[in-house]
Design an enzyme around this catalytic site. Sequence first.
Site, mmCIF file in Angstrom:
data_model
loop_
_atom_site.group_PDB
_atom_site.id
_atom_site.type_symbol
_atom_site.label_atom_id
_atom_site.label_comp_id
_atom_site.label_asym_id
_atom_site.label_seq_id
_atom_site.Cartn_x
_atom_site.Cartn_y
_atom_site.Cartn_z
ATOM 1 N N ASP A 277 0.837 -1.200 0.000
ATOM 2 C CA ASP A 277 0.000 0.000 0.000
ATOM 3 C C ASP A 277 0.873 1.252 0.000
ATOM 4 O OD1 ASP A 277 -2.411 1.543 0.284
ATOM 5 O OD2 ASP A 277 -1.924 1.765 2.400
ATOM 6 N N TYR B 65 2.667 9.954 0.775
ATOM 7 C CA TYR B 65 3.462 9.342 1.841
ATOM 8 C C TYR B 65 4.922 9.753 1.652
ATOM 9 C CZ TYR B 65 -0.557 6.243 2.806
ATOM 10 O OH TYR B 65 -1.794 5.732 3.101
ATOM 11 N N SER C 56 -11.283 5.973 -0.882
ATOM 12 C CA SER C 56 -10.844 5.896 0.505
ATOM 13 C C SER C 56 -11.557 6.989 1.282
ATOM 14 C CB SER C 56 -9.320 6.074 0.598
ATOM 15 O OG SER C 56 -8.896 6.020 1.945
ATOM 16 N N GLN D 263 -11.561 1.917 0.995
ATOM 17 C CA GLN D 263 -10.675 1.796 2.145
ATOM 18 C C GLN D 263 -11.192 2.745 3.224
ATOM 19 O OE1 GLN D 263 -6.605 3.345 1.887
ATOM 20 N NE2 GLN D 263 -5.919 1.335 2.576
#
Length: 140
Positions: A2, A7, A108, A134
């Site tokens: 993932d 990120y 998500s 998600q």
Amino acid sequence: FDNAEGYAAGAAEQVMGDVIADLRLPRDGFCVSSKVMFGAAQDPRPTQKGLSRKHVTDACHAALVRLRVDYLDLYFCHRPDPDTPVAETVWAMDALIRQGKVLYWGTSEWSAPQIREAHKIARTHHLHAPTMEQPQYNLL
């Protein structure tokens, strides 16, 4: 595995791509995902965030490069984008699937009405609908 463009400002995907390349994993032996919405860096340009066709497409291409793969197994809309019509996002995701750059797309933390809207648009125009969500919480 993932991942998301946001990120560590894209560095997490770069590290994952390096590991995948170093291990020489067969592409059919793993699944990789990314998420699009927040951008890969602190960039004030409106084209570098959100779920517009422009950003969704650019972010996918950048993730493919960082991850060193030809396609993403899963591609998530990291949050709903109040500034982009859901229809534009559905069309953009469908285009990436038809180009072979994404296998499945999902959402998500979208609300049930937003997910229903995406499905209605996809059904009406014979497009690929989101196939996964998600959520922040689940029953487990």
